[in-house]
Scaffold this motif. Structure first.
Motif, mmCIF file in Angstrom:
data_model
loop_
_atom_site.group_PDB
_atom_site.id
_atom_site.type_symbol
_atom_site.label_atom_id
_atom_site.label_comp_id
_atom_site.label_asym_id
_atom_site.label_seq_id
_atom_site.Cartn_x
_atom_site.Cartn_y
_atom_site.Cartn_z
ATOM 1 N N VAL A 63 26.809 60.913 3.035
ATOM 2 C CA VAL A 63 27.727 60.627 1.925
ATOM 3 C C VAL A 63 29.090 60.188 2.456
ATOM 4 N N ALA A 64 29.507 60.731 3.590
ATOM 5 C CA ALA A 64 30.759 60.275 4.199
ATOM 6 C C ALA A 64 30.692 58.773 4.487
ATOM 7 N N LEU A 65 29.582 58.328 5.053
ATOM 8 C CA LEU A 65 29.423 56.899 5.343
ATOM 9 C C LEU A 65 29.353 56.078 4.062
ATOM 10 N N LEU A 66 28.621 56.566 3.074
ATOM 11 C CA LEU A 66 28.454 55.818 1.824
ATOM 12 C C LEU A 66 29.761 55.688 1.055
ATOM 13 N N THR A 67 30.672 56.633 1.251
ATOM 14 C CA THR A 67 31.947 56.582 0.538
ATOM 15 C C THR A 67 33.053 55.927 1.364
ATOM 16 N N GLY A 68 32.674 55.327 2.489
ATOM 17 C CA GLY A 68 33.644 54.570 3.275
ATOM 18 C C GLY A 68 34.408 55.356 4.312
ATOM 19 N N ARG A 69 34.042 56.598 4.537
ATOM 20 C CA ARG A 69 34.694 57.379 5.572
ATOM 21 C C ARG A 69 34.077 57.052 6.933
ATOM 22 N N THR A 70 34.776 57.393 7.994
ATOM 23 C CA THR A 70 34.283 57.155 9.347
ATOM 24 C C THR A 70 33.700 58.444 9.894
ATOM 25 N N GLY A 92 40.631 62.794 -2.732
ATOM 26 C CA GLY A 92 39.998 61.717 -3.474
ATOM 27 C C GLY A 92 38.500 61.902 -3.605
ATOM 28 N N ILE A 93 37.881 60.976 -4.326
ATOM 29 C CA ILE A 93 36.467 61.098 -4.666
ATOM 30 C C ILE A 93 35.568 61.072 -3.440
ATOM 31 N N GLY A 94 35.931 60.285 -2.428
ATOM 32 C CA GLY A 94 35.101 60.226 -1.232
ATOM 33 C C GLY A 94 35.006 61.564 -0.532
ATOM 34 N N MET A 95 36.141 62.240 -0.392
ATOM 35 C CA MET A 95 36.161 63.551 0.253
ATOM 36 C C MET A 95 35.453 64.581 -0.604
#
Length: 240
Positions: A63-70, A92-95
């Motif tokens: 999910v970290a990758l899918l939400t644009g995190r490294t 934010g939503i990614g975290m």
């Protein structure tokens, strides 16, 4: 040679994507009993929980990758805890989605596996599981974690390549039952730790700080996802 290779690839794809006959009901029930025997008693669960931790941390990482995190790495520890590190916006939503993915990943993987088995896709399930384990292995950053994933992935490879259809079916059903049942217990363990003042930096507490929603409500979400996945997946596996 090109045509031969193409034919071989086509044959392999047909084998992977094709359907296989469902095992007898007694096999499905026997694998359920075997999964219960691993998940319920403390001694076997202490060892088998490592597989749930792999799915838990893999869920965070995916999910970290899918939400644009490294994604910077995953660590698995001998006490069955784990840690997934990623870089990106700390709020934010990614975290939030990344933090929520851990406890929900094992039961949701079990639910997806049950859907595949309900559709007769036993071989596809085994290959997808192997691919996911390989993806996790690439991000492992400690020796214990690497050994854990290698042993788990190696088991899937051996069964996929060397075992007969009946053994593959029994193995696949046992794995999915284990994910469904094993996905329920960690939320109860977390609840017990929090009741005694422990696990202050758990996923539920991190989500509470990120969203200002009480940690108990996030814990309820973990319970709801795991129990609903078990009920839905169990119906598919039993053909109800």
């Amino acid at each position: 040679m090109v045509s031969t290779a193409s034919a071989s690839l086509a044959s392999l794809w047909d084998e992977v994507a094709g359907t296989q006959p469902d095992p007898d009901l007694w096999v499905v029930v026997a694998t359920l009993v075997a999964a219960l025997a691993v998940v319920v008693p403390q001694a076997p669960w202490r060892i088998a929980r490592n597989a749930i931790t792999i799915a838990h941390e893999g869920g965070h990482g995916l999910v970290a990758l899918l939400t644009g995190r490294t994604l910077t790495g995953i660590r698995l520890h001998s006490d069955t805890s784990g840690l997934t590190l990623s870089r990106g916006k700390p709020t934010g939503i990614g975290m939030i989605l990344t933090a929520a993915a851990g406890y929900t990943a094992p039961p949701l993987l079990g639910l997806g596996g049950a859907a595949l088995l309900g559709a007769g896709r036993i071989t596809l399930l085994l290959w997808l599981a192997t691919a996911l384990l390989l993806a996790v292995l690439v991000m492992i950053r400690n020796a214990y974690g690497a050994v854990s994933v290698l042993v788990t992935g190696g088991t899937f490879v051996l069964v996929s390549w060397l075992a007969g259809p009946q053994v593959q079916a029994a193995f696949a059903y046992a794995v999915v039952w284990f994910l469904l049942l094993g996905g329920v217990r960690p939320a109860f363990e977390l609840q017990a730790k929090r009741r005694h003042g422990g696990a202050g930096d758990s996923d539920a507490d991190q989500l509470s700080r990120l969203t200002h929603v009480p940690a108990g409500l996030w814990l309820f979400l973990f319970h709801a996802v795991s129990v609903c996945s078990l009920l839905g997946g169990g119906r598919w596996l039993l053909g109800l």
